[in-house]
Structure formats: C-alpha cells, structure tokens
Design a protein around this motif. Structure first.
Motif, PDB file in Angstrom:
ATOM      1  N   LYS A 173       0.829  -1.208   0.000  1.00 19.99           N
ATOM      2  CA  LYS A 173       0.000   0.000   0.000  1.00 19.99           C
ATOM      3  C   LYS A 173       0.864   1.259   0.000  1.00 19.99           C
ATOM      4  CE  LYS A 173      -0.694   0.863   4.942  1.00 19.99           C
ATOM      5  NZ  LYS A 173      -1.685   1.146   5.976  1.00 19.99           N
ATOM      6  N   ALA A 174       2.096   1.143   0.485  1.00 21.44           N
ATOM      7  CA  ALA A 174       2.987   2.310   0.502  1.00 21.44           C
ATOM      8  C   ALA A 174       3.264   2.810  -0.905  1.00 21.44           C
ATOM      9  CB  ALA A 174       4.296   1.972   1.210  1.00 21.44           C
ATOM     10  N   TYR A 175       3.319   1.882  -1.866  1.00 21.90           N
ATOM     11  CA  TYR A 175       3.612   2.336  -3.221  1.00 21.90           C
ATOM     12  C   TYR A 175       2.437   3.128  -3.783  1.00 21.90           C
ATOM     13  CZ  TYR A 175       6.253   2.809  -7.408  1.00 21.90           C
ATOM     14  OH  TYR A 175       6.974   3.369  -8.426  1.00 21.90           O
ATOM     15  N   GLY A 176       1.239   2.832  -3.318  1.00 20.05           N
ATOM     16  CA  GLY A 176       0.100   3.651  -3.710  1.00 20.05           C
ATOM     17  C   GLY A 176       0.288   5.092  -3.276  1.00 20.05           C
ATOM     18  N   GLU A 177       0.810   5.284  -2.070  1.00 23.42           N
ATOM     19  CA  GLU A 177       1.067   6.642  -1.590  1.00 23.42           C
ATOM     20  C   GLU A 177       2.194   7.291  -2.377  1.00 23.42           C
ATOM     21  OE1 GLU A 177       2.288   9.005   2.533  1.00 23.42           O
ATOM     22  OE2 GLU A 177       1.551   6.932   2.645  1.00 23.42           O
ATOM     23  N   ILE A 178       3.197   6.493  -2.750  1.00 29.19           N
ATOM     24  CA  ILE A 178       4.304   7.009  -3.564  1.00 29.19           C
ATOM     25  C   ILE A 178       3.777   7.515  -4.900  1.00 29.19           C
ATOM     26  CG2 ILE A 178       6.347   6.278  -4.889  1.00 29.19           C
ATOM     27  CD1 ILE A 178       7.008   4.463  -2.422  1.00 29.19           C
ATOM     28  N   GLN A 179       2.868   6.737  -5.494  1.00 24.80           N
ATOM     29  CA  GLN A 179       2.285   7.176  -6.759  1.00 24.80           C
ATOM     30  C   GLN A 179       1.419   8.415  -6.572  1.00 24.80           C
ATOM     31  OE1 GLN A 179       0.524   3.370  -8.126  1.00 24.80           O
ATOM     32  NE2 GLN A 179       1.931   3.522  -9.853  1.00 24.80           N
ATOM     33  N   ALA A 180       0.633   8.428  -5.512  1.00 28.98           N
ATOM     34  CA  ALA A 180      -0.228   9.585  -5.253  1.00 28.98           C
ATOM     35  C   ALA A 180       0.605  10.849  -5.031  1.00 28.98           C
ATOM     36  CB  ALA A 180      -1.118   9.317  -4.048  1.00 28.98           C
ATOM     37  N   SER A 181       1.780  10.678  -4.441  1.00 23.08           N
ATOM     38  CA  SER A 181       2.680  11.811  -4.186  1.00 23.08           C
ATOM     39  C   SER A 181       3.482  12.198  -5.418  1.00 23.08           C
ATOM     40  CB  SER A 181       3.629  11.470  -3.037  1.00 23.08           C
ATOM     41  OG  SER A 181       2.924  11.178  -1.853  1.00 23.08           O
ATOM     42  N   LYS A 182       3.342  11.408  -6.488  1.00 21.82           N
ATOM     43  CA  LYS A 182       4.015  11.690  -7.765  1.00 21.82           C
ATOM     44  C   LYS A 182       5.531  11.802  -7.606  1.00 21.82           C
ATOM     45  CE  LYS A 182      -0.089  14.015  -9.560  1.00 21.82           C
ATOM     46  NZ  LYS A 182      -0.600  12.788 -10.150  1.00 21.82           N
ATOM     47  N   VAL A 183       6.085  10.880  -6.834  1.00 19.25           N
ATOM     48  CA  VAL A 183       7.531  10.924  -6.566  1.00 19.25           C
ATOM     49  C   VAL A 183       8.335  10.799  -7.853  1.00 19.25           C
ATOM     50  CG1 VAL A 183       9.443   9.744  -5.427  1.00 19.25           C
ATOM     51  CG2 VAL A 183       7.278  10.069  -4.210  1.00 19.25           C
ATOM     52  N   ILE A 184       8.014   9.831  -8.685  1.00 19.18           N
ATOM     53  CA  ILE A 184       8.797   9.625  -9.905  1.00 19.18           C
ATOM     54  C   ILE A 184       8.547  10.731 -10.929  1.00 19.18           C
ATOM     55  CG2 ILE A 184       9.128   8.083 -11.889  1.00 19.18           C
ATOM     56  CD1 ILE A 184       8.989   5.753  -9.966  1.00 19.18           C
ATOM     57  N   PRO A 185       7.294  11.141 -11.195  1.00 21.22           N
ATOM     58  CA  PRO A 185       7.118  12.288 -12.089  1.00 21.22           C
ATOM     59  C   PRO A 185       7.852  13.544 -11.625  1.00 21.22           C
ATOM     60  CG  PRO A 185       5.049  11.135 -11.852  1.00 21.22           C
ATOM     61  CD  PRO A 185       6.002  10.511 -10.869  1.00 21.22           C
ATOM     62  N   ARG A 186       7.835  13.819 -10.325  1.00 16.73           N
ATOM     63  CA  ARG A 186       8.562  14.995  -9.832  1.00 16.73           C
ATOM     64  C   ARG A 186      10.061  14.846 -10.059  1.00 16.73           C
ATOM     65  NH1 ARG A 186       8.518  15.488  -4.733  1.00 16.73           N
ATOM     66  NH2 ARG A 186       7.117  13.855  -3.983  1.00 16.73           N
ATOM     67  N   MET A 187      10.570  13.627  -9.922  1.00 22.62           N
ATOM     68  CA  MET A 187      11.982  13.374 -10.187  1.00 22.62           C
ATOM     69  C   MET A 187      12.314  13.679 -11.648  1.00 22.62           C
ATOM     70  SD  MET A 187      13.955   9.681 -10.197  1.00 22.62           S
ATOM     71  CE  MET A 187      13.028   9.161 -11.658  1.00 22.62           C
ATOM     72  N   VAL A 188      11.509  13.125 -12.566  1.00 19.39           N
ATOM     73  CA  VAL A 188      11.768  13.330 -13.994  1.00 19.39           C
ATOM     74  C   VAL A 188      11.637  14.800 -14.361  1.00 19.39           C
ATOM     75  CG1 VAL A 188      10.946  12.792 -16.326  1.00 19.39           C
ATOM     76  CG2 VAL A 188      11.051  10.974 -14.598  1.00 19.39           C
ATOM     77  N   GLN A 189      10.625  15.468 -13.833  1.00 19.61           N
ATOM     78  CA  GLN A 189      10.421  16.870 -14.166  1.00 19.61           C
ATOM     79  C   GLN A 189      11.548  17.753 -13.658  1.00 19.61           C
ATOM     80  OE1 GLN A 189       6.500  17.560 -12.578  1.00 19.61           O
ATOM     81  NE2 GLN A 189       5.472  16.454 -14.228  1.00 19.61           N
ATOM     82  N   SER A 190      12.104  17.423 -12.508  1.00 14.39           N
ATOM     83  CA  SER A 190      13.210  18.235 -11.985  1.00 14.39           C
ATOM     84  C   SER A 190      14.444  18.105 -12.872  1.00 14.39           C
ATOM     85  CB  SER A 190      13.538  17.830 -10.547  1.00 14.39           C
ATOM     86  OG  SER A 190      14.096  16.527 -10.478  1.00 14.39           O
ATOM     87  N   ILE A 191      14.606  16.945 -13.500  1.00 16.75           N
ATOM     88  CA  ILE A 191      15.726  16.751 -14.435  1.00 16.75           C
ATOM     89  C   ILE A 191      15.461  17.511 -15.728  1.00 16.75           C
ATOM     90  CG2 ILE A 191      17.026  15.057 -15.785  1.00 16.75           C
ATOM     91  CD1 ILE A 191      16.188  12.976 -13.597  1.00 16.75           C
ATOM     92  N   LEU A 192      14.257  17.378 -16.258  1.00 19.25           N
ATOM     93  CA  LEU A 192      13.919  18.007 -17.534  1.00 19.25           C
ATOM     94  C   LEU A 192      13.988  19.528 -17.462  1.00 19.25           C
ATOM     95  CD1 LEU A 192      10.881  15.804 -18.680  1.00 19.25           C
ATOM     96  CD2 LEU A 192      13.277  15.610 -19.383  1.00 19.25           C
ATOM     97  N   THR A 193      13.662  20.080 -16.308  1.00 13.92           N
ATOM     98  CA  THR A 193      13.677  21.540 -16.164  1.00 13.92           C
ATOM     99  C   THR A 193      15.037  22.068 -15.704  1.00 13.92           C
ATOM    100  OG1 THR A 193      12.791  21.314 -13.914  1.00 13.92           O
ATOM    101  CG2 THR A 193      11.205  21.658 -15.698  1.00 13.92           C
ATOM    102  N   GLY A 194      15.998  21.181 -15.499  1.00 19.61           N
ATOM    103  CA  GLY A 194      17.341  21.594 -15.111  1.00 19.61           C
ATOM    104  C   GLY A 194      17.508  21.965 -13.658  1.00 19.61           C
ATOM    105  N   LYS A 195      16.529  21.630 -12.825  1.00 18.15           N
ATOM    106  CA  LYS A 195      16.610  21.972 -11.402  1.00 18.15           C
ATOM    107  C   LYS A 195      17.517  21.020 -10.624  1.00 18.15           C
ATOM    108  CE  LYS A 195      12.046  24.142 -11.252  1.00 18.15           C
ATOM    109  NZ  LYS A 195      10.661  24.080 -10.708  1.00 18.15           N
ATOM    110  N   ALA A 196      17.761  19.836 -11.195  1.00 18.29           N
ATOM    111  CA  ALA A 196      18.613  18.860 -10.515  1.00 18.29           C
ATOM    112  C   ALA A 196      19.280  17.969 -11.546  1.00 18.29           C
ATOM    113  CB  ALA A 196      17.779  18.009  -9.555  1.00 18.29           C
ATOM    114  N   SER A 197      20.459  17.459 -11.195  1.00 21.57           N
ATOM    115  CA  SER A 197      21.112  16.464 -12.052  1.00 21.57           C
ATOM    116  C   SER A 197      20.356  15.150 -11.911  1.00 21.57           C
ATOM    117  CB  SER A 197      22.565  16.275 -11.636  1.00 21.57           C
ATOM    118  OG  SER A 197      22.627  15.645 -10.350  1.00 21.57           O
ATOM    119  N   VAL A 198      20.654  14.203 -12.772  1.00 20.88           N
ATOM    120  CA  VAL A 198      19.981  12.904 -12.704  1.00 20.88           C
ATOM    121  C   VAL A 198      20.218  12.255 -11.348  1.00 20.88           C
ATOM    122  CG1 VAL A 198      19.832  10.591 -13.696  1.00 20.88           C
ATOM    123  CG2 VAL A 198      20.092  12.573 -15.200  1.00 20.88           C
TER     124      VAL A 198
END
Length: 433
Positions: free
Chosen positions: A389-414
């Motif tokens: 059930k924890a992964y459901g919360e991870i998805q709801a929190s958009k952890v992976i999309p936020r990670m990808v977006q921070s890379i695409l926008t140049g806010k963080a390295s990979v």
C-alpha cells in the motif's frame, strides 16, 4: 494457427490460465437479481480508457435498470488526480465514497487496508467465476487470500510509431536503445513540426521501462521491508538515457516536461507525435479520434538496451465495490460489467485484454496486426510495481514524475533527482512498517 494468435494465447498460458468458461453468459449464479427499484448506484470510472465511454455505460445502465430496477450515475475521473480523490473520499466515510469504482490494480492494497473495499471472495466463488479469471490480474487484487473486486481489463505498454513516416524516411523500428535514439533524432530532423518522441514528465509508466531496462528496480523488498532502488547505478543509467532524449538530443520539447499520458494521447489525436510509448489500447484510441491515421500506425515491443525487450508495466483495472449500504446491488453491477456480453464489448471498444480467460481466447482468435507486439511484450517482458500500500502513496505523491520533471527543467542532475526520489520513497516505506 497464425503467429499473432499463438502469441496472444501464450499470454494466457504464461499466466497459468485455463479455458474454463463461467456458468451462464453473465456469470450469474442462478440467484434472483437484487431488487434495486428506486435506488441509484454512484459509479466512478477513469476517463480516457475508452475514447467515448458514455454510449457503453448508457447501454449498460439501461440493461442494469431492466434487470434490477436500479439506475446508475457515472462520474468520470482523471487518472492523474483520482488516487488522491479516492483517499479523501475514504477518509470522509461512507457518504463520500462511490458504490462502484474502477480501481487501478496498484491501488488495491492501499484501499483494501483501509477496509473501504468489500471482500467479494465468496461471491466470486458462488458465481463460478474464479476459474475463469486471468490469474495475474486476480492475484493483483487479492490480499491475504481475500479478493477485492473483479478484474475488468489488462494492458501493457510498448512502442507506437507512425509507420508511414518510418517508411518515408527509411527508419527501421528500433530494437535497441541506440536505435530508438537514432529513430527519434531522424524524425526530429525530417519532421520538425512533430514531437519525435515525448519524454512525458508526468507519465510515471513511461520512465519505468528505462529503469527496468538498465537492470534497475523501483524498489526492493527484504524481510518484509521495502527500500527504494530508484537511485541505484543501474536505475540512474536508465533515467539518464530517457531524460537525455529531451535535455541533450532535443527530440522532446520543453512543453512535454509536464505532460501526462493523457496529453500524449491528445497530441497523437492531432497528428503531432512521431513515436511514443503507448498501451495496447492506444492505436485504436488514436484512430477513433483521428481517422486520418488509420493504417498508418505500427507497434513493436519496447526495445532493450542492447536488444531484446525492456520490461514494461503490466497492470489493469478492477471494478470494486465500496462498503456502502448498496454493496449487494453494486456487486450485481460489477458482475454484469466484468463478464459475458459487456466484458466482451468493453474489450472490443478499448482494445484492452479482458479479465477473463474465455474472453481472452476470443481476442486471441482475431487477426489484428497491432495486437501481437503487445501480446509479446506482455508474455516476455511484463513487470509490476511493488505490491504494498505504501507504493500507492508514492504514486499519489508523484515521486517519480517529480523526479523526472526536476531533471527536464534543469533543477537537478539525474543523480541528485534520483537521490531525492529515493529519500522520499524510503520515508513513505518507513511509515508503512
């Protein structure tokens, strides 16, 4: 038997399926339909699975009212926001939740542990349905031996491309990551008005194949505890390849950095995409909205880093009943939609794989040239997210999309973005202990 038929049947065999048909044409156990006269079921359905689901549910609603006397009220939800809406409704109690809802298989553990979903194990057995359910889907919605709803449909993502443009520019369907990059770069050069390959920052299941394809994992379990794997060297290598397509190769413009899978589909409908990750439901959905692309689409399994296939998320949806005062009536509606006539119609209209073995065999017998690549992907390279059930919360929190977006926008390295995502995931896993 044709190859595509063999491939689709093999999907069933690989999941340990049998060909036992359910009793009756709607899974009815012979009992009298529940009296629902004067009642209305609230039904939440995700928008976008069927290009236009309203005619389907109008027909289903009329059939259900004729059978039980009850009406249905369908409320369409967006995948991107539905999980949080479910959570809020569950916290609000019985008056806030729907009677029936489409629930993603990855959400079942989260919702079931709140006691919001109804255990229908006995009802499934009484209706003689359990032997005809796709085993992999049945397992996804079963926790501690209890089944929380009925498998409705299943899907897997592969690579969808403009077959006409590939032929025009002598591009071969990619079989490796490097060939994928070359194809995307050629499309960008030759068709500059198209998005050659969208690196959609809001689409978690577009990024996951590159984590898996590089040998990484989203998370790993040991001794009953889960730990993120998203910042391992292998996972980082896959994330880097995926995001480099946008940040270095420029095959995906900046506007795509926030796109979800829905926006990618909308761009396909406008003939703005050259190639993208897409589900086995995608080609039909595109052509239904954009008939000019009929006969111009192709599909291949997601290429592996150096050949073969990258794993892709294999999942689907349940129709689950919530613990309301209409749960018996709700079960009647779930049973009607997931078996027999209406299950077959939904599979045909959406191009998804159905949740029943008997219906899957019918799909396998068709000669659809866009079915085989997805069947092959499902058979040989399907994957799933952590079953907790924890992964459901991870998805709801958009952890992976936020990670990808921070890379695409140049806010963080990979690496920085992956480390942050790993910390966020581990914090959520720790709360679930």
């Amino acid at each position: 038997m044709k190859r595509r038929v063999i491939a689709a049947v093999a999907v069933a065999m690989s999941l340990g399926l049998t060909a036992t048909a359910c009793g009756g044409d709607d899974g009815d156990d012979g009992g009298k339909a529940t009296d629902g006269k004067g009642k209305t079921l609230t039904v939440w359905i995700m928008e976008g699975t069927n290009p236009d689901a309203r005619p389907f549910f109008k027909e289903a609603g009329e059939a259900f009212e004729k059978k039980t006397g009850a009406k249905i009220k369908v409320e369409y939800q967006q995948w991107a926001t539905a999980q949080k809406k479910f959570t809020t409704a569950i916290e609000g109690g019985e008056d806030q939740v729907p009677d029936v809802a489409e629930v993603g298989t990855t959400w079942v553990p989260q919702f079931a542990e709140t006691d919001a979903l109804v255990d229908v194990t006995d009802e499934v057995k009484k209706s003689r349905l359990d032997d005809d359910l796709v085993e992999g889907l049945k397992d996804a919605g079963t926790l501690d031996g209890k089944q929380y709803g009925m498998p409705w449909y299943a899907g897997v993502r592969s690579l969808v491309y403009r077959k006409d443009l590939f032929a025009k520019h002598d591009i071969k369907p990619p079989t490796t990551w490097q060939e994928l990059r070359t194809a995307a770069k050629t499309l960008k050069e030759k068709e500059p008005n198209l998005v050659a390959f969208p690196v959609a920052g809001g689409a978690e299941m577009f990024a996951a194949p590159f984590v898996w394809g590089a040998g990484g994992e989203l998370a790993t379990e040991s001794g009953g505890s889960w730990k993120s794997g998203i910042n391992s060297p292998e996972a980082v290598k896959g994330i880097e390849f995926y995001t480099d397509l946008a940040t270095k190769d420029k095959v995906s413009p900046a506007k795509v950095s926030t796109w979800t899978e829905k926006e990618v589909g909308e761009a396909w409908n406008k003939s703005e995409i050259g190639m993208s990750i897409g589900g086995n439901w995608t080609p039909k959905a595109i052509v239904d909205k954009n008939p000019s692309l009929k006969g111009k689409l192709g599909a291949v399994p997601l290429p592996g880093r150096n050949g073969g296939m990258s794993k892709s998320f294999l999942g689907g949806s349940y129709l689950s009943t919530f613990d309301t005062d209409k749960k018996e009536l709700a079960w009647e509606f779930v049973k009607m939609l997931t078996t027999g006539e209406f299950a077959a119609k939904w599979a045909e209209q959406t191009n998804y794989f159905p949740g029943q073995n008997s219906e899957l065999e019918k799909i396998a017998a068709k000669k659809d040239p866009l079915v085989e690549p997805f069947a092959k992907q499902m058979l040989e390279a399907g994957a799933t997210v952590p079953k907790t059930k924890a992964y459901g919360e991870i998805q709801a929190s958009k952890v992976i999309p936020r990670m990808v977006q921070s890379i695409l926008t140049g806010k963080a390295s990979v690496q920085e973005a992956a480390d942050k995502a790993a910390d966020d995931m581990d914090a959520i896993f720790a709360k679930d202990k």
